[in-house]
Design a protein around this motif. Structure first.
Motif, mmCIF file in Angstrom:
data_model
loop_
_atom_site.group_PDB
_atom_site.id
_atom_site.type_symbol
_atom_site.label_atom_id
_atom_site.label_comp_id
_atom_site.label_asym_id
_atom_site.label_seq_id
_atom_site.Cartn_x
_atom_site.Cartn_y
_atom_site.Cartn_z
ATOM 1 N N VAL A 65 -14.145 -8.635 0.095
ATOM 2 C CA VAL A 65 -13.869 -7.209 -0.142
ATOM 3 C C VAL A 65 -14.592 -6.347 0.892
ATOM 4 O O VAL A 65 -14.056 -5.342 1.356
ATOM 5 C CB VAL A 65 -14.281 -6.814 -1.574
ATOM 6 N N GLY A 98 -13.739 -11.191 -6.206
ATOM 7 C CA GLY A 98 -13.104 -10.100 -5.477
ATOM 8 C C GLY A 98 -12.406 -9.118 -6.405
ATOM 9 O O GLY A 98 -12.486 -7.899 -6.209
ATOM 10 N N SER A 144 -5.012 -3.871 -2.559
ATOM 11 C CA SER A 144 -5.857 -5.059 -2.479
ATOM 12 C C SER A 144 -6.063 -5.674 -3.861
ATOM 13 O O SER A 144 -6.047 -6.896 -4.014
ATOM 14 C CB SER A 144 -7.211 -4.706 -1.861
ATOM 15 N N LEU A 145 -6.255 -4.817 -4.869
ATOM 16 C CA LEU A 145 -6.451 -5.327 -6.230
ATOM 17 C C LEU A 145 -5.212 -6.074 -6.712
ATOM 18 O O LEU A 145 -5.319 -7.168 -7.280
ATOM 19 C CB LEU A 145 -6.779 -4.175 -7.185
ATOM 20 N N THR A 158 -12.619 -3.723 3.173
ATOM 21 C CA THR A 158 -12.980 -2.304 3.148
ATOM 22 C C THR A 158 -13.501 -1.849 4.507
ATOM 23 O O THR A 158 -13.211 -0.734 4.954
ATOM 24 C CB THR A 158 -14.053 -2.048 2.071
ATOM 25 N N ILE A 175 -14.756 -0.690 -7.642
ATOM 26 C CA ILE A 175 -14.491 0.319 -6.611
ATOM 27 C C ILE A 175 -13.439 1.311 -7.089
ATOM 28 O O ILE A 175 -13.584 2.536 -6.938
ATOM 29 C CB ILE A 175 -14.042 -0.355 -5.302
ATOM 30 N N ILE A 176 -12.369 0.799 -7.687
ATOM 31 C CA ILE A 176 -11.279 1.670 -8.145
ATOM 32 C C ILE A 176 -11.752 2.587 -9.272
ATOM 33 O O ILE A 176 -11.413 3.782 -9.310
ATOM 34 C CB ILE A 176 -10.076 0.811 -8.586
ATOM 35 N N ARG A 232 0.841 -1.214 0.000
ATOM 36 C CA ARG A 232 0.000 0.000 0.000
ATOM 37 C C ARG A 232 0.869 1.254 0.000
ATOM 38 O O ARG A 232 0.536 2.256 -0.648
ATOM 39 C CB ARG A 232 -0.917 -0.013 1.221
ATOM 40 N N PHE A 247 -7.145 0.256 -1.765
ATOM 41 C CA PHE A 247 -7.926 -0.490 -2.757
ATOM 42 C C PHE A 247 -7.028 -1.017 -3.874
ATOM 43 O O PHE A 247 -7.190 -2.151 -4.328
ATOM 44 C CB PHE A 247 -9.022 0.409 -3.342
ATOM 45 N N THR A 286 -15.006 -6.956 -8.075
ATOM 46 C CA THR A 286 -15.551 -5.981 -7.123
ATOM 47 C C THR A 286 -14.575 -4.826 -6.905
ATOM 48 O O THR A 286 -14.965 -3.650 -6.916
ATOM 49 C CB THR A 286 -15.857 -6.657 -5.776
ATOM 50 N N LEU A 287 -13.294 -5.145 -6.728
ATOM 51 C CA LEU A 287 -12.297 -4.105 -6.492
ATOM 52 C C LEU A 287 -12.096 -3.231 -7.725
ATOM 53 O O LEU A 287 -11.880 -2.010 -7.600
ATOM 54 C CB LEU A 287 -10.969 -4.745 -6.079
#
Length: 299
Positions: free
Chosen positions: A65, A195, A22-23, A69, A202-203, A12, A19, A198-199
């Motif tokens: 996720v 997942g 995580s991706l 989050t 979000i991004i 990170r 995010f 989903t990410l």
């Protein structure tokens, strides 16, 4: 999982977004599980086996996720102690409920006095390992990063328990998916793929910038990329264990491993962590966790 957390935390720092980290972790996990599926099963997952099954069967990756989050939002509002304890309480509670009622087509294990006692011992042990009991003995502050007060603070606390319940549900769902597909590694692959999708959404929705930078002008460590591999091993493990020993016990054994791993990382200063020797109360907490798991497994 503690090693995965350390690796993803370092990742990170280099990519600048939880995010995005995580991706990347999920993409590494998908790649790992894709290779593992082809080696072990010799073919891609046959999703036709899931036809006619309930819709929740493919939601494990989404719940993963949600948990990830949720912790991001909980930490600055509740502090480190409550961010650990409340989700774990939700995990233990939901694990026992899933086993008792056979939710998500899980094997049933009726609730008993021994299982409740074991769960309480485990939670007490967690409080010891994370330093809560030690802080009480020393009479030092143990909670509170947040300026929120009143009902809003309690809503976040309830959310923490719900996030933990989502984590236990993910374990049961992935376990059932592994049974339906007749392959735990295929179930883990599907979970990670959901997942990733989903990410990505979000991004794209948050317009997170893509970047990779060095910290302190030094090279990025190789181990910051292994979080996805460890996450893949973790999801595979839960999908494999849950149908065999039950969701509740799987969750509690995982928690025991998490606490023991965290203490080891702090004790030896692994993966760039500061050395922090375990206190007698933390070791006692770990022993209580072992006793709690034993009570649930043996009685």
């Amino acid at each position: 999982m503690p090693i995965q957390t350390s690796a993803n935390s370092r990742l990170r720092q280099s990519v600048g977004s939880p995010f995005l980290a995580s991706l990347v972790s999920f993409l590494v996990g998908v790649s790992t599980l894709l290779v593992a599926t082809l080696l072990i099963d010799a073919h891609l997952p046959d999703l036709s086996l899931a036809s006619g099954q309930p819709g929740w069967l493919l939601t494990g990756g989404f719940l993963g996720v949600v948990v990830l989050t949720g912790n991001i939002f909980l930490f600055p509002r509740l502090g480190s102690v409550q961010t650990v304890v409340l989700p774990i309480t939700g995990q233990v509670l939901m694990g026992l409920l899933i086993d008792n009622f056979g939710w998500f087509d899980s094997p049933e294990s009726p609730l008993s006095v021994a299982r409740i006692f074991g769960a309480l011992l485990l939670i007490l042990g967690v409080l010891g390992v994370i330093g809560f009991l030690d802080a009480l003995v020393r009479r030092t502050p143990v909670v509170g990063n947040s300026s929120d007060a009143g009902p809003q603070l309690w809503l976040w606390r309830i959310a923490g328990i719900i996030f933990g319940m989502c984590s236990a549900s993910q374990t049961a769902i992935n376990g059932r998916l592994g049974v339906v597909l007749d392959s735990a590694v295929a179930a883990a692959l599907i979970s990670f793929a959901v997942g990733v999708a989903t990410l990505l959404l979000i991004i794209l929705a948050t317009r997170t910038p893509w970047q990779l930078k060095r910290i302190d002008d030094g090279p990025n460590p190789w181990w910051m990329w292994v979080g996805g591999f460890l996450g893949a091993a973790f999801v595979f493990g839960t999908a494999f264990l849950a149908p065999i020993i039950g969701t509740g016990l799987t969750v509690m054994v995982i928690l025991l491993g998490m606490m023991a791993g965290s203490l080891a990382i702090d004790q030896f200063g692994l993966l760039g962590a500061y050395k922090k020797r375990a206190t007698p109360i933390q070791l006692l907490g770990l022993a209580l966790m072992v006793a709690g798991v034993a009570a649930i497994r043996l009685f």
